[in-house]
Design a protein around this motif. Structure first.
Motif, short mmCIF file in Angstrom:
data_model
loop_
_atom_site.label_atom_id
_atom_site.label_comp_id
_atom_site.label_asym_id
_atom_site.label_seq_id
_atom_site.Cartn_x
_atom_site.Cartn_y
_atom_site.Cartn_z
N LYS A 25 -66.54 -42.97 8.58
CA LYS A 25 -67.32 -43.02 7.35
C LYS A 25 -68.79 -42.87 7.71
O LYS A 25 -69.26 -43.41 8.71
CB LYS A 25 -67.08 -44.34 6.61
N PRO A 29 -70.48 -48.70 2.54
CA PRO A 29 -69.40 -48.81 1.55
C PRO A 29 -69.91 -48.85 0.12
O PRO A 29 -69.22 -48.43 -0.79
CB PRO A 29 -68.71 -50.12 1.92
N GLY A 136 -61.97 -42.47 1.51
CA GLY A 136 -63.33 -42.91 1.80
C GLY A 136 -64.15 -42.00 2.68
O GLY A 136 -65.28 -42.31 3.03
#
Length: 148
Positions: A25, A29, A136
């Motif tokens: 990622k 988040p 994600g």
């Protein structure tokens, strides 16, 4: 004179690559989808600007990577007359309720003409890239594959 279509095909192919590992990622988040897609897009373009095509390949969607081996993708850039010189974000649109974003990247490039009197042609063009979110992580999908 080189047809404009021929000039943009290498650009589109190169857009499919950037730098972090495929499963990593790249945004916090709590970052919005648009921001996460922009981060991945600019990392991919940093690799393309540095002629790091193998690293840029990692930013393609898993489905695209199943259809085109890394070596084939990298080989497509050998001997091309186009050299990218800059890439700046131009904006992002993420339609509500979808798992994709369209990221505009303003790409500066140079083309050495085969006609000595013409020399080097310099220009900037906006490219709209389709990025999809999977678990994600945001991946680039080439325009000829992306569904609108």
């Amino acid at each position: 004179m080189i047809p404009m279509k021929a000039l943009f095909l290498p650009l589109l192919l190169a857009l499919a690559a950037c730098a972090s590992a495929p499963g990593q990622k790249t945004a916090a988040p709590d970052a919005g989808a648009g921001e996460a897609a922009e981060v991945r897009a600019i990392k991919r373009w940093n690799h393309l600007l540095a002629a790091e095509f193998s690293q840029a390949y990692d930013y393609f969607s898993p489905g695209f990577r199943q259809t085109k081996p890394r070596q084939t993708y990298v080989a497509e850039f050998e001997g091309k007359p186009v050299r990218w010189v800059s890439a700046e974000l131009g904006g992002v649109v993420c339609p509500e309720g979808t798992e994709y974003c369209d990221v505009t990247v303003n790409v500066g490039y140079e083309i050495k003409s085969s006609q000595s009197a013409v020399g080097t042609i310099r220009a900037t063009t906006p490219l709209v890239e389709r990025w999809i979110g999977l678990d994600g992580v945001w991946y680039f999908v080439p325009k000829d594959i992306a569904r609108r």
